[in-house]
Design an enzyme around this catalytic site. Structure first.
Site, PDB file in Angstrom:
ATOM      1  CE  LYS A 162      -3.495  -0.813  -0.587  1.00 49.00           C
ATOM      2  NZ  LYS A 162      -3.983  -1.482  -1.851  1.00 49.00           N
ATOM      3  N   GLY A 164       2.378   2.468  -2.763  1.00 49.65           N
ATOM      4  CA  GLY A 164       2.340   3.118  -4.069  1.00 49.65           C
ATOM      5  C   GLY A 164       3.196   2.337  -5.056  1.00 49.65           C
ATOM      6  CB  THR A 165       4.463  -1.172  -4.913  1.00 50.90           C
ATOM      7  OG1 THR A 165       3.182  -1.757  -4.665  1.00 50.90           O
ATOM      8  CG2 THR A 165       5.197  -1.027  -3.590  1.00 50.90           C
ATOM      9  NE  ARG A 243      -0.473   5.918   1.538  1.00 51.06           N
ATOM     10  CZ  ARG A 243      -1.573   5.362   1.057  1.00 51.06           C
ATOM     11  NH1 ARG A 243      -1.560   4.084   0.691  1.00 51.06           N
ATOM     12  NH2 ARG A 243      -2.680   6.060   0.942  1.00 51.06           N
TER      13      ARG A 243
END
Ligand SMILES: Nc1ncnc2c1ncn2[C@@H]1O[C@H](COP(=O)(O)OS(=O)(=O)O)[C@@H](OP(=O)(O)O)[C@H]1O
Length: 406
Positions: A162, A164-165, A243
């Site tokens: 989660k 932003g891969t 993140r």
């Protein structure tokens, strides 16, 4: 009365002869047209295949390409970093590559890199978007020869879930020297027993100088992953998209909630004992965000310089800036720039003006950028307090303040 015939020709023998010549001619014409059609179809099909990279004929450059045919020579040799990452490839190939359709997307939650619906497509506006799209090069038949070879990845996006891969991988795939497998292979956590040959077979074909990549965000928190990746090649470059761990935990929870709407609230799952304010660190949504702890395991096998930490927040606010850093890290020419992106107000995220293999604007799908549920402010505050020391440690280790505690 004699049947009409050509002047001077015998009415019974000349006519069947010309007819048979005509028939033969027709037959030849038909087979010529059929073979042309078959070649044409094959050429078209070639361009719709996601896997193979087809190159210009007869280059023969694969024989000495790094990592080729070295399975027998041991895994360490397999993923040699392409020495010629900057080498120029023929323009014809580059043009052709721009026409490739995107490789298959991940399944399940990871399915989505979808084309915008007309209503959503606010359009990038203006001109000069990304790479120019050319017609397929002439001599497409030459491209029918399947060239290139499957290599083990030289760079892996190892996390975080989660973070932003997917956005990072999809943005990187715009680069002509990056080829990536679309789905998450989960080799180093779930399928290691299948062996490196199996893993390599999942990869797209690459030409010399191109980088093979994959992303599996769970590697970052898999204890065995650092040693296993190092055993494949100690030169593997590792990228981690991080993140704010609190937002990440809520995002993680939102994903689970979308699949199982009956799960307990975020607030109740956060605490072992709410009145005592005791955080449940065994809950994966919480545990994944203790980045400093996970990083310690990686640093036993990789020098920090071989890892790049991408800010998930900046990937949204300044995708071109983050992509610049990533391209530098990978030794790639800075081809992906702000010209490739536009901000889609409806989606609320940056999108590509032209995704790989397409000339249309593309945003990530519905599973990326979900609306998060409102979380009790006191719980968020407590979580921030919990993560602060780990974040500070992480800033120290990476030499980068990600600004989650500012
Ligand atoms: N350009 C763009 N478009 C859409 N979404 C974007 C983008 N850049 C980053 N993000 C953020 O990516 C978050 C999902 O992260 P991952 O792709 O790593 O998720 S996953 O672990 O693969 O499931 C996703 O998290 P949620 O917002 O919680 O859904 C997004 O915030």
């Amino acid at each position: 009365m004699a049947p009409p015939g050509r002047a001077g020709a015998h009415p019974t023998s000349a006519e069947p002869l010309s007819r048979s010549i005509f028939r033969k001619f027709l037959l030849m014409l038909c087979s010529l047209l059929t073979s042309l059609y078959v070649f044409y179809c094959l050429a078209e099909r070639c361009q719709t295949l996601s896997g193979p990279v087809v190159g210009l004929s007869g280059s023969g450059e694969e024989a000495g390409a790094p990592g080729r045919g070295v399975l027998a020579g041991g895994p360490r040799e397999l993923a040699a970093w392409p020495a010629a990452a900057q080498r120029k490839r023929p323009l014809q190939l580059q043009q052709w590559r721009r026409h490739r359709p995107p490789a298959p997307r991940d399944d399940g939650d990871e399915a989505a890199w979808e084309e915008e619906t007309p209503g959503l497509a606010l359009g990038p506006g203006g001109s000069g978007a990304g790479s120019s799209v050319a017609e397929p090069p002439p001599g497409t038949l030459a491209l029918l020869l399947d060239e290139g070879s499957k290599q083990l990845p030289q760079a892996i996006i190892i996390g975080v879930k989660k973070g932003g891969t997917r956005a990072l991988l999809e943005f990187l795939r715009v680069h002509p020297d990056v080829r990536a497998v679309g789905a998450e292979p989960h080799f180093f956590d779930r399928s290691y027993h299948k062996g490196l040959a199996w893993y390599r077979d999942l990869m797209p074909r690459t030409l010399e100088g191109q980088i093979t990549m994959e992303k599996t965000p769970s590697y970052f928190v898999t204890r065995e992953a650092p040693a296993r990746i190092s055993a494949m090649s100690k030169d593997t470059k590792l990228i981690v998209v991080v993140r704010d761990p609190v937002t990440r935990a809520i995002s993680d929870y939102t994903q689970t909630l979308s699949k199982r709407p009956d799960i307990p609230t975020f607030e109740s799952l956060t605490f072992k004992n709410r009145s005592a304010g005791l955080i449940d660190t065994s809950w994966s949504a919480i545990q994944i965000g203790i980045y400093a702890k996970h990083l310690e395991h990686w640093l036993r096998h990789f020098p920090i310089g071989q890892m790049l930490f991408v800010s998930g927040e900046r990937l949204i606010s300044d995708p071109a800036g983050e992509l610049g850093r990533v391209q530098d890290f990978l030794g790639l020419k800075r081809i992906i720039t702000d010209k490739h992106f536009y901000f889609n107000k409806t989606k609320g995220f940056p999108c590509l003006k032209k995704a790989e293999g397409s000339s249309k604007p593309h945003c990530l799908g519905k599973t990326k950028g979900r609306t998060h549920p409102d979380i009790d402010r006191e719980v968020v505050r407590r979580l921030r307090e919990f993560y602060r020391p780990f974040n500070l440690k992480f800033y120290q280790m990476t030499g980068h303040d990600f600004g989650w505690d500012g």
